[in-house]
Write an enzyme that holds these catalytic residues in place. Structure first.
Site, PDB file in Angstrom:
ATOM      1  N   TYR A  79       4.027   3.216  -5.788  1.00  0.00           N
ATOM      2  CA  TYR A  79       3.837   3.876  -6.928  1.00  0.00           C
ATOM      3  C   TYR A  79       5.205   3.784  -7.817  1.00  0.00           C
ATOM      4  O   TYR A  79       6.223   3.781  -7.248  1.00  0.00           O
ATOM      5  CB  TYR A  79       3.696   5.303  -6.564  1.00  0.00           C
ATOM      6  CG  TYR A  79       2.264   5.471  -5.763  1.00  0.00           C
ATOM      7  CD1 TYR A  79       1.013   4.887  -6.092  1.00  0.00           C
ATOM      8  CD2 TYR A  79       2.355   6.458  -4.796  1.00  0.00           C
ATOM      9  CE1 TYR A  79       0.004   5.140  -5.201  1.00  0.00           C
ATOM     10  CE2 TYR A  79       1.114   6.412  -4.004  1.00  0.00           C
ATOM     11  CZ  TYR A  79       0.103   5.947  -4.417  1.00  0.00           C
ATOM     12  OH  TYR A  79      -1.109   6.339  -3.555  1.00  0.00           O
ATOM     13  N   SER A  81       0.864  -1.302   0.078  1.00  0.00           N
ATOM     14  CA  SER A  81      -0.083  -0.001  -0.018  1.00  0.00           C
ATOM     15  C   SER A  81       0.871   1.209   0.043  1.00  0.00           C
ATOM     16  O   SER A  81       2.043   0.876   0.341  1.00  0.00           O
ATOM     17  CB  SER A  81      -0.891  -0.031   1.203  1.00  0.00           C
ATOM     18  OG  SER A  81      -0.078   0.500   2.329  1.00  0.00           O
ATOM     19  N   LYS A  82       0.137   2.326  -0.125  1.00  0.00           N
ATOM     20  CA  LYS A  82       1.000   3.488  -0.328  1.00  0.00           C
ATOM     21  C   LYS A  82       1.569   3.872   0.974  1.00  0.00           C
ATOM     22  O   LYS A  82       2.483   4.696   1.045  1.00  0.00           O
ATOM     23  CB  LYS A  82       0.133   4.697  -0.857  1.00  0.00           C
ATOM     24  CG  LYS A  82      -1.350   5.023   0.010  1.00  0.00           C
ATOM     25  CD  LYS A  82      -1.856   6.188  -0.658  1.00  0.00           C
ATOM     26  CE  LYS A  82      -3.052   6.723  -0.022  1.00  0.00           C
ATOM     27  NZ  LYS A  82      -4.460   6.076  -0.310  1.00  0.00           N
ATOM     28  N   ARG A  83       1.157   3.455   2.097  1.00  0.00           N
ATOM     29  CA  ARG A  83       1.665   3.702   3.431  1.00  0.00           C
ATOM     30  C   ARG A  83       3.041   3.058   3.637  1.00  0.00           C
ATOM     31  O   ARG A  83       3.841   3.563   4.434  1.00  0.00           O
ATOM     32  CB  ARG A  83       0.868   2.971   4.639  1.00  0.00           C
ATOM     33  CG  ARG A  83      -0.235   4.081   5.056  1.00  0.00           C
ATOM     34  CD  ARG A  83      -1.125   3.506   6.032  1.00  0.00           C
ATOM     35  NE  ARG A  83      -1.573   2.160   5.651  1.00  0.00           N
ATOM     36  CZ  ARG A  83      -2.932   2.004   5.105  1.00  0.00           C
ATOM     37  NH1 ARG A  83      -3.505   3.262   4.803  1.00  0.00           N
ATOM     38  NH2 ARG A  83      -3.514   0.956   4.753  1.00  0.00           N
TER      39      ARG A  83
END
Ligand code: GLU
Length: 443
Positions: A221, A214-216
């Protein structure tokens, strides 16, 4: 006999969020590979009906990322095609009539100004997924989802189905988080009497057994990996292997270019189990792609990671030394921190057991080396090495007895890309002499 085989059409249908998650990029990659491998078409469709999530400029991120990765599309918002427009918000008026058709058939109903799908109370709905096999869900568990919102906008779930049909998509490739929604999509196909596409759900990319990437995590990305100095072809190579492995003659192979992937790809290699993201493996694959660059390609890639310095140095020599020592381009930064000026060091650094050197011996060897640096007619690595070898032989020492202190004097570091002589010729005579003199003074 003429066999009427439908031309394969796959699509990438991102919702514009402003970033390209590696999982989305991998979905795009698989859809592209499947189309290219089978002589089909790859379509780009932007799913932006959820205006509350709309992010300015997000569509450009999609274009730029796909282009950078070499995933060209045959139809899409910017180039058009026979099934346009390819942006859902521009198609918003075309969905209502399909919802009305369902109303007429009794497969939808009005509810507070919205139109909802009607799901049979009894029985079950199943479909066959290429990867996960037969999936059946009790109708009682399927929600009666909104198809058209009270403001007239279609929901994502409805527009997605209508467009896949209208755009003649034959194979739907997407993350397996959509597996559970597929039965309700399938009910819609059935109500309309449309032929269902082939579903190919692919496993999600996980950070570990229980967490999605996840972006956490800071690295979810495409742009995060680019900033860290991963090469685009290496990112593509690695994510291709997250959930797919080559079969047959390529089974042992791990390094692929995009066009090699397009030949090797097939759904028989797609796995059911979650794909665990392994940064070490990604680094190793990146390192291999870096080694395969030509020296000028490497130099161009390394440039953003090299510091601006006042002193002159030869970038070709530096890059030749860096290329085999770099797994990810950002590794370069710590390797070149001595370019502007030697790093701070204590005299203890001259103590090296293997080279049998000490600050005292260094004072002597550096003075002798200085003489060579100042007088050698041709200042290149071969000539320097000849003279250092001779000097070492005369003193009954190994060349390292001279070269290690030279490296410390030039860089202030226990290790440099290449060796003392590489750094020497990289700086050239003037800078090398200056640094050696300064080092002698310090000792
Ligand atoms: N817009 C959806 C997404 O971004 C597409 C899902 C699908 O491929 O059907 O995840």
């Amino acid at each position: 006999m003429v066999i009427n085989v439908k031309k394969i059409r796959t699509r990438f249908a991102p919702s514009p969020t402003g970033f390209m998650h590696l999982g989305n990029l991998r979905t795009a990659l698989y859809a592209w590979l499947f189309a290219r491998k089978n002589g089909g078409s790859f379509i780009l469709r932007v799913e932006d009906t959820d205006r509350s999530r709309y992010v300015e400029g997000a569509v450009d991120v999609i274009y730029e990322t796909l282009r950078e990765c070499g995933l060209d599309w045959d139809e899409g918002p910017d180039i058009g095609g026979d099934y346009g427009p390819y942006i859902q918000s521009e198609r918003k008026d075309s969905y209502l009539k399909y919802a009305e058709e369902l109303l007429k058939k009794g497969d939808a109903y009005r509810d507070d100004g919205a139109i909802r799908q009607r799901v049979p109370k009894n029985g079950s709905t199943g479909f066959v997924d290429e990867i996960y096999g037969e999936i059946t869900v009790e109708n009682a568990e399927i929600e009666e989802q909104v198809l058209i919102k009270s403001d007239g906008m279609p929901t994502y779930n409805f527009a997605n189905v209508i467009d896949d049909h209208l755009m003649n998509i034959t194979h739907i490739i997407r993350g397996n988080e959509y597996l559970s929604s597929t039965p309700k999509y399938n009910l819609l196909y059935k109500s309309f009497g449309w032929e269902c596409p082939t579903y190919i759900h692919v496993p999600q990319i996980m950070r570990d057994a229980t967490h999605k990437l996840s972006k956490r995590d800071g690295d979810a990305y495409f742009s995060d990996f680019k900033a860290q100095g991963y090469l685009t072809p290496a990112i593509i190579n690695y994510i291709a292997l997250l959930g797919w492995s080559p079969k047959g003659e390529n089974a042992e192979n791990e390094i692929f270019t995009l066009s090699e992937l397009a030949k090797a790809f097939g759904t028989e290699g797609v796995s059911k189990s979650p794909a665990i993201f392994d940064i070490e493996k990604m680094r190793a694959i990146n390192a291999e792609h870096i080694r395969r660059l030509s020296s000028s390609e490497f130099k161009a890639a390394a440039m953003p990671f090299l510091p601006q310095t006042d002193c002159e140095y030869n970038r070709d020599i530096l890059c030749a030394a860096l290329q085999p020592r770099t797994e990810v381009l950002s590794d370069i930064v710590a390797q070149v921190d001595f370019l502007e000026k030697p790093c701070e060091y204590s005299l203890d650094l001259y103590n090296n057991k293997k080279m049998k050197t000490s600050p005292e011996s260094a004072a002597e060897t550096l003075a002798k080396l200085l003489n060579i640096l100042e007088t050698i007619p041709v200042f290149d690595k071969e000539s320097l090495y000849e003279q250092v070898k001779e000097l070492a032989a005369k003193n009954e020492k190994k060349p390292g007895f001279f070269l290690y202190p030279l490296q410390v004097a030039l860089s202030g570091k226990p290790a440099v890309p290449g060796g003392g002589l590489d750094v020497c010729v990289m700086f050239g005579r003037e800078e090398s002499v200056k640094r050696v003199k300064a080092a002698i003074e310090i000792i």
